[in-house]
Scaffold this active site. Sequence first.
Site, PDB file in Angstrom:
ATOM      1  N   TYR A 249       2.085  14.096   0.283  1.00  0.00           N
ATOM      2  CA  TYR A 249       2.205  14.703   1.610  1.00  0.00           C
ATOM      3  C   TYR A 249       2.675  16.157   1.459  1.00  0.00           C
ATOM      4  CZ  TYR A 249       2.169   9.740   2.813  1.00  0.00           C
ATOM      5  OH  TYR A 249       1.844   8.423   2.911  1.00  0.00           O
TER       6      TYR A 249
ATOM      7  N   GLU B 281       0.878  -1.187   0.000  1.00  0.00           N
ATOM      8  CA  GLU B 281       0.000   0.000   0.000  1.00  0.00           C
ATOM      9  C   GLU B 281       0.910   1.230   0.000  1.00  0.00           C
ATOM     10  OE1 GLU B 281      -2.501  -0.624   3.469  1.00  0.00           O
ATOM     11  OE2 GLU B 281      -0.855  -0.123   4.809  1.00  0.00           O
TER      12      GLU B 281
ATOM     13  N   GLY C 104       2.290   5.018  -0.918  1.00  0.00           N
ATOM     14  CA  GLY C 104       1.804   6.386  -1.082  1.00  0.00           C
ATOM     15  C   GLY C 104       2.819   7.240  -1.806  1.00  0.00           C
ATOM     16  N   ARG C 105       3.831   7.703  -1.040  1.00  0.00           N
ATOM     17  CA  ARG C 105       4.811   8.652  -1.543  1.00  0.00           C
ATOM     18  C   ARG C 105       5.459   8.220  -2.865  1.00  0.00           C
ATOM     19  NH1 ARG C 105       7.182  12.220   1.944  1.00  0.00           N
ATOM     20  NH2 ARG C 105       6.427  10.887   3.624  1.00  0.00           N
TER      21      ARG C 105
ATOM     22  N   CYS D 115       4.785  34.635   8.868  1.00  0.00           N
ATOM     23  CA  CYS D 115       5.511  35.386   9.905  1.00  0.00           C
ATOM     24  C   CYS D 115       6.112  34.406  10.910  1.00  0.00           C
ATOM     25  CB  CYS D 115       4.556  36.308  10.635  1.00  0.00           C
ATOM     26  SG  CYS D 115       3.522  37.250   9.551  1.00  0.00           S
TER      27      CYS D 115
HETATM   28  C1  LIG Z   1      -0.422   2.116   7.519  1.00  0.00           C
HETATM   29  C2  LIG Z   1       0.207   2.890   6.409  1.00  0.00           C
HETATM   30  N1  LIG Z   1       0.257   2.344   5.187  1.00  0.00           N
HETATM   31  C3  LIG Z   1       0.808   3.001   4.148  1.00  0.00           C
HETATM   32  C4  LIG Z   1       1.327   4.271   4.306  1.00  0.00           C
HETATM   33  C5  LIG Z   1       1.930   4.953   3.127  1.00  0.00           C
HETATM   34  O1  LIG Z   1       3.261   5.167   3.364  1.00  0.00           O
HETATM   35  P1  LIG Z   1       4.216   5.758   2.244  1.00  0.00           P
HETATM   36  O2  LIG Z   1       3.580   6.990   1.722  1.00  0.00           O
HETATM   37  O3  LIG Z   1       5.486   6.007   2.965  1.00  0.00           O
HETATM   38  O4  LIG Z   1       4.338   4.696   1.174  1.00  0.00           O
HETATM   39  C6  LIG Z   1       1.299   4.883   5.574  1.00  0.00           C
HETATM   40  C7  LIG Z   1       1.848   6.223   5.784  1.00  0.00           C
HETATM   41  O5  LIG Z   1       1.862   6.779   6.843  1.00  0.00           O
HETATM   42  C8  LIG Z   1       0.712   4.176   6.656  1.00  0.00           C
HETATM   43  O6  LIG Z   1       0.651   4.706   7.880  1.00  0.00           O
END
Ligand SMILES: Cc1ncc(COP(=O)(O)O)c(C=O)c1O
Length: 409
Positions: A370, A263, A265-266, A341
Amino acid sequence: MRAAALKLAATTPEPISAYVYDLAALDEHAAWLRATLPAACELFYAVKANPEPRILETLAPHVDGFEVASGGELAQVSARFPQVPVIFGGPGKTDSELAQALEAGAEVLHVESRSELERLAWTARSRGRVAAVLLRVNLRVGDLPDTPLTMGGRPTPFGIDAAEIPGCLAWLEQHPELQLRGFHFHLLSHQLDARAHLRLLAAYAEQVRAWQSRYGLTTDLLNVGGGIGVNYRNPAQSFDWSTFCTGMQALTATLPGVRWRLELGRFVTAGCGYYAMQVIDLKHNLGEAFVVARGGTHQFRTPAAQGHNHPFEVLAVDSWPHAYSRVELAGGLVTVVGQLCTPKDVLARRVPVGRVRAGDLLLFSLAGAYAWNISHQQFLSHPAPQMVFLAVDQGGPVQQEGTRREELC
Ligand SMILES: Cc1ncc(COP(=O)(O)O)c(C=O)c1O
């Protein structure tokens, strides 16, 4: 990207700030990630990285599903993408969020504690439902890599202490309203080393194998979380995805019959996003050069949150529509700040630049994850950045949403 940002700046004499997303690049990147993963793996997208609807639309055809971590994300995803599988994780789920996940048909819920397990069982039972679950595990791992965002392997609020898992398994045997599909691990983010990540995932697999044989489990799902990093400090040295996929081929074979779910994200969306700030002012102060630009960390918190100098380039804007003179720096080390500021509103500190003038654009890359969604957007009531999406099928024209909506070409 550069042309889109420059075109945007040309539309107004006011300095601009904007996010520009390259959806065509995102489409290609996501297709590549999916195509290169071994057959036993699934690719889910962690919506928390960037929940922009256009991003999710682009990703939907490529991913096996979306991972959501709140009732809000769940509502957005299930309304817009009813056909895409959704999994629900995250700490502090309320009873109503658990119920919402069951009603929305979430494929599996990641349970964060023994008491959440009991609340979910009660919620499922009272609706006459069976809920599929993964137990999120916090596990001490020998050589856990040291990254800026560690969420396990030491005391944290995330997941169930591995020592409590046997008790949970015994409890689950008495509760058929919950179906145990397997385990979930997400111990860290910002992993830049493919081999270290493979070692970490191997430790998860070893633990799962031990539980399977000790308790006669037939679990079929292992969620190994996200956490693959993006190298903001040295973008040329990125995570070695090919080595990772080759290693995953061998690793997945160690747990036959199990689907390995990532799963991410980044690593999925960071590269498709750019943040553009137009320079308002330049000055020296007590010996240091400062570039003051439209926007700031209230729109793009990533560098402040992660403590790095964010990579950017200067785009020369040649027109100067003002009657007063244009300030400029010939080059050298500069600190780039926004309009807030607070001395914390810094996007890059003492970094080298060539010539930079008021009215030029600073284009920050790797701004697609993010970034806007983790920023303190209301601070000082500045206007929101413009949102520009370069669409997959447009090949150049700019579509714009957010504060302004007209076509730009
Ligand atoms: C449970 C869980 N899964 C997946 C992710 C995604 O992580 P990343 O963006 O580092 O791949 C996060 C990010 O905080 C997470 O907490």
